[in-house]
Design an enzyme around this catalytic site. Structure first.
Site, PDB file in Angstrom:
ATOM      1  CD  GLU A 420       4.509   9.139  -3.398  1.00 55.67           C
ATOM      2  OE1 GLU A 420       4.198  10.337  -3.363  1.00 55.67           O
ATOM      3  OE2 GLU A 420       4.092   8.317  -2.571  1.00 55.67           O
ATOM      4  CD  GLU A 690      -2.696  11.514  -3.614  1.00 56.16           C
ATOM      5  OE1 GLU A 690      -2.285  12.517  -4.227  1.00 56.16           O
ATOM      6  OE2 GLU A 690      -1.957  10.814  -2.892  1.00 56.16           O
TER       7      GLU A 690
HETATM    8  C1  BGC Z   1       0.766   7.402  -2.275  1.00 51.98           C
HETATM    9  C2  BGC Z   1      -0.432   6.556  -1.984  1.00 51.98           C
HETATM   10  C3  BGC Z   1       0.037   5.523  -1.015  1.00 51.98           C
HETATM   11  C4  BGC Z   1       0.334   6.294   0.219  1.00 51.98           C
HETATM   12  C5  BGC Z   1       0.624   5.482   1.422  1.00 51.98           C
HETATM   13  C6  BGC Z   1       1.112   8.130  -1.036  1.00 51.98           C
HETATM   14  O1  BGC Z   1       2.111   9.010  -1.177  1.00 51.98           O
HETATM   15  O2  BGC Z   1       0.571   8.225  -3.355  1.00 51.98           O
HETATM   16  O3  BGC Z   1      -1.209   6.235  -2.996  1.00 51.98           O
HETATM   17  O4  BGC Z   1      -0.735   4.415  -0.855  1.00 51.98           O
HETATM   18  O5  BGC Z   1       1.318   7.263   0.022  1.00 51.98           O
HETATM   19  O6  BGC Z   1      -0.052   5.982   2.369  1.00 51.98           O
END
Ligand code: BGC
Length: 859
Positions: A420, A690
């Site tokens: 990501e 997270e």
């Molecule tokens: C990210 C988040 C992001 C989100 C959106 C994720 O995969 O890591 O931090 O804001 O997607 O909902």
């Protein structure tokens, strides 16, 4: 005798820093490729003049894209666009006759590049040209190479890798999202002493060949075969007869812009703390810190011997390295030895997020001395510090700072390890205020916001990630609002109106985008929203918390509209200021009709709903009091546990402390059970997670799906540490900390807290100490000594206010007659620099000029 030190030097800044006047260029127009020197002196309030500062300079690059005469060159033409590719070496030799007065290289690439000249690498910037919305804006870098040129033969070279431009990017495994051909563009301007100039540019005379870098990609890591190194390839006398001739690529130069952000560099080097064998039999290095960058190592191996490094953030409950959360990101280094003497290696066009490194194939005994962790990020100046008497909170602060280091890598990313690593807008707006305490993020966000503007859709919608690589849905509330919240925050923290000027149309377009959504101009009740992402009140198997999405969306609509109206006021655009102020009031009225009963009950009984209503001033008077009480009650009922996700968490403690429930905020922050900030600290976290339960009580993981251990969003609590606990805040009417508000709120369970911030005016500091026989401090367990007697506590508040600023200081739990200057015992009225003082409810309020102060009193 007062120990007070009042600094008297005053920098008289004659231009008005607020308003559009400061944007108008003065003096002669700038010339292209010219160095401008300057020095500074200051006058104090008594008319005394300082010495001149040392001479400093800035230098212009190309002022127009027509100054590029170089061609885009590539060696990629026949490559398979769907496969990973080796990096290319591109080179050209040339000769110099005469004394060089000045030489500059201007360079960039489609892909990422390293610049070489006469046998060595030029500069220390990494992953150049950085990441921008490449098809709209592509940065180039300027290198002063005057001292690197030599009389006679010279050679310039570029190593060209795929980078964000062409490597796999995003969780769908796509490649070549910006283009499928890597290319370089370079112009070397040599000025001889007699004023004559020669330009060496990338063109069809350059040669290309592959080298040792077989694959180097952001998520993948690097495969490097040292046997394939082309020794001396960057020197003049290298024989490149067998190399291919490059191909010219027809690609625009209209998108080129000079470097805007500070470069990414190796900022720290850390040594592994241990090496151990896991139950699975792997040899693993522990860096002692979840970090972002790579491993530099030394090895002595036979030709063709392979060493593999696999990077992981955490260990699983059995003590083996955990790779599941990386998803498809390999994060692997493969190094093949060339043999002979000791070899030393570090990768080129990749970075890894890791604390643990599985090492395979290391020949001989593995000594920690042969490994180093290179920590890389944008080279932002550290500006803030926060410290208190609770080691767990100090570790949390450290985790927040490391989260910023790991995720401020040219753009603000969500995470640095899985497939990501994207510029998620929501995460950025949530964390920006905290980030601006820890480090100077002015140019970092100024650059990223230009990409946000560039990627904004024609209807004003904002993609979820910037630079945008996603198709389909866009413009979620709290994510797209980064378009307004981020420029406003940069303006507030640095007092620079240019970012508001630059982003004005983008900010307006975002508000107008929202206005056109749904069937009610004053509510936002349609479209896709992430909601209170990862909120703990979500339904089973959902990522989205229980707070209604239209409530969140309308709350942010109101907030962005208010900030935009304020922006228009700052820039003296009276008509817009009036119109958007009116719009804001109508949104607030509609919010109340839709989500607040006349008696002050909120439509959603969630912590996030209460936090938003309070934070964005959507309720007032008695209703506001009831909402604050409901929030505090909700938390108490939950035994001081939060249930908020990305949207509510950043504001939770701020609104509690602001509305009379600082004790509840304090208990939330001291909470050590899941869910809480300290839960992860107790689980050994060295960065912010997270998920509140990334690692569960029993050591199992939340899920492989989305389980980053380096996600800064929940680190937004740092804002509360600086602004509320240490109390460094600002008067928004005088941004950039021109007028400082020092409003510390003592925190139960702490004996001291202090913070400092290098503002644009100089260092601000604020801190307090509570002492006395009955201070009841337990050094961090959060439990108070029941014998505590509030009345006998001795409080010291220390404050530093930089020159050319003023401050309003609130001394908590103080009475006017009890406050004296720390060492001298002078009463408030005698302290130099205190220009006003008054007693307010439960506090003393002082007006100060610049200086360092220590106030002392019994509570
Ligand atoms: C990210 C988040 C992001 C989100 C959106 C994720 O995969 O890591 O931090 O804001 O997607 O909902």
């Amino acid at each position: 005798m007062s120990r007070l030190i009042v600094k008297t030097a005053t920098c008289e800044y004659k231009t008005n820093p607020i308003g559009t006047d400061s944007l108008k260029p003065r003096g002669p127009g700038l010339q292209s490729r010219t160095r401008y020197y300057y020095r500074i002196r200051v006058w104090d309030q008594q008319g005394r003049t300082s010495e001149w500062s040392e001479t400093a300079y800035w230098e212009t690059a190309f002022l127009g894209t027509d100054e590029w005469v170089a061609d885009w060159i590539t060696a990629d033409m026949s490559a398979d666009k769907t496969k990973s590719e080796p990096a290319y070496l591109l080179r050209k030799s040339f000769s110099i006759q005469g004394t060089v007065a000045k030489a500059r290289i201007y360079a960039t690439s489609l892909g990422v590049y390293e610049l070489h000249l006469n046998g060595g690498r030029v500069g220390d910037a990494l992953l150049t040209p950085g990441w921008t919305s490449y098809n709209k804006r592509l940065q180039y870098q300027t290198y002063d190479v005057t001292s690197l040129l030599q009389d006679g033969g010279n050679a310039v070279g570029v190593i060209l890798g795929s980078g964000w431009y062409k490597a796999t990017l995003g969780w769908k495994g796509e490649k070549s999202l910006f283009g499928d051909i890597k290319a370089a563009l370079l112009q070397l301007h040599i000025t001889y002493e007699d004023g004559s100039e020669v330009v060496i540019a990338s063109d069809s005379s350059w040669k290309a060949e592959t080298g040792a870098i077989l694959i180097s990609e952001i998520y993948y890591g690097e495969s490097y075969d040292a046997r394939l190194e082309k020794a001396g390839w960057n020197c003049a006398d290298y024989g490149d007869e067998a190399w291919r001739v490059v191909t010219l690529l027809d690609h625009t130069k209209e998108t080129l812009v000079a470097q805007e952000n500070l470069p990414t560099r190796v900022i720290q080097t850390i040594k592994p703390v241990s090496v151990f064998t896991t139950p699975a039999g792997d040899t693993v290095l522990d860096m002692g810190q979840n970090m972002v960058g790579w491993i530099h190592f030394q090895v002595k191996g036979s030709p063709g011997h392979k060493i593999t490094l696999q990077h992981a953030e955490v260990l699983d409950k059995d003590g083996n390295i955990y790779l599941g959360n990386l998803r498809s990101a390999k994060q692997t280094i493969e190094y093949i030895c060339k043999g002979g003497s000791q070899e030393s290696y570090e990768p080129h066009f990749t970075f890894q997020g890791f604390r643990y490194v599985k090492v395979e194939g290391y020949p001989g005994e593995l000594s920690l001395d042969n490994f180093r962790g290179r920590v890389i990020h944008t080279d932002m100046e550290p500006t803030g510090s926060f410290e208190c008497s609770d080691p767990l909170i100090n570790q949390l602060q450290s985790n927040i700072v490391w989260g910023q280091k790991g995720n401020f890598l040219d753009i603000p990313t969500d995470c640095p390890q899985r497939d990501e690593r994207l510029g998620w807008t929501g995460d950025a707006q949530v964390f920006i205020r905290t980030a601006a305490f820890n480090m100077n993020v002015a140019s970092f966000f100024t650059k990223w916001l230009k990409d946000l503007k560039a990627d904004q859709l024609p209807d004003g919608g904002v993609p979820f990630v910037i630079p945008n690589i996603l198709e389909g849905d866009h413009s979620s509330s709290a994510w797209g609002d980064a378009a307004v919240i981020c420029p406003w925050t940069v303006y507030l923290c640095y007092g620079d109106v240019r970012v508001l000027e630059e982003q004005y149309e983008s900010m307006k377009a975002w508000v107008e985008y929202i206005r056109k959504q749904g069937d009610n101009e004053f509510l936002w009740n349609s479209g896709f929203h992430f909601g209170d992402w990862l909120g703990l009140d979500a339904k089973e198997n959902s990522y989205i918390g229980a707070t209604p999405k239209d409530l969140i969306a309308t709350a942010f609509y109101a907030y962005s509209t208010r900030l935009f109206a304020q922006t228009a006021e700052v820039l003296q655009r009276a008509e817009d200021a009036r119109e958007y102020r009116r719009l804001y009031e109508q949104i607030v009225q509609n919010f109340r009709c839709e989500f607040v009963t006349p008696n002050g009950r909120l439509a959603a009984d969630t912590q996030t709903a209460y936090a938003l209503a309070l934070m964005f001033d959507l309720v007032e008077g008695e209703v506001k009091k009831r909402v604050a009480k409901s929030l505090a009650g909700h938390i108490e009922e939950n035994k001081f546990h939060l249930t908020t996700g990305f949207v509510g968490t950043p504001y939770l403690c701020l609104v509690l402390s602001e509305n009379g429930y600082h004790d509840v905020a304090t208990k939330l922050v001291h909470q050590q059970e899941y869910p809480s900030w300290l839960y992860s600290v107790n689980k050994g976290a060295t960065t912010v997670w997270e998920h509140w339960d990334g690692i569960k009580e029993d050591g199992s993981f939340w899920s492989d799906d989305m389980n980053s251990f380096n996600h800064y969003a929940y680190g937004a609590i740092g804002d509360w540490f600086y602004r509320v606990v240490a109390g460094i805040d600002m008067d928004e009417k005088q941004p950039g900390y021109k007028h400082i508000l020092i409003r510390p709120q003592l925190m139960e369970g702490l004996s001291y807290a202090r913070a400092s911030l290098k503002s644009m005016y100089g260092e601000i500091a604020s801190g307090w100490e509570v002492s006395g026989a009955s201070d009841g401090i337990d050094n961090g367990s959060g439990k108070r000594d029941s014998a505590t007697e509030e009345s006998s506590k001795h409080i010291k508040v220390k404050v530093t206010i930089p020159v050319n600023t003023t401050a309003t200081v609130e001394l908590p739990s103080a009475s006017l007659e009890a406050v004296s200057e720390g060492a001298s015992g002078e009463k408030i009225s005698q302290i130099v620099g205190v220009v006003d003082s008054k007693q307010a409810e439960g506090m003393v309020i002082l007006e100060l000029t610049s200086g360092s102060y220590e106030f002392s009193y019994l509570m």
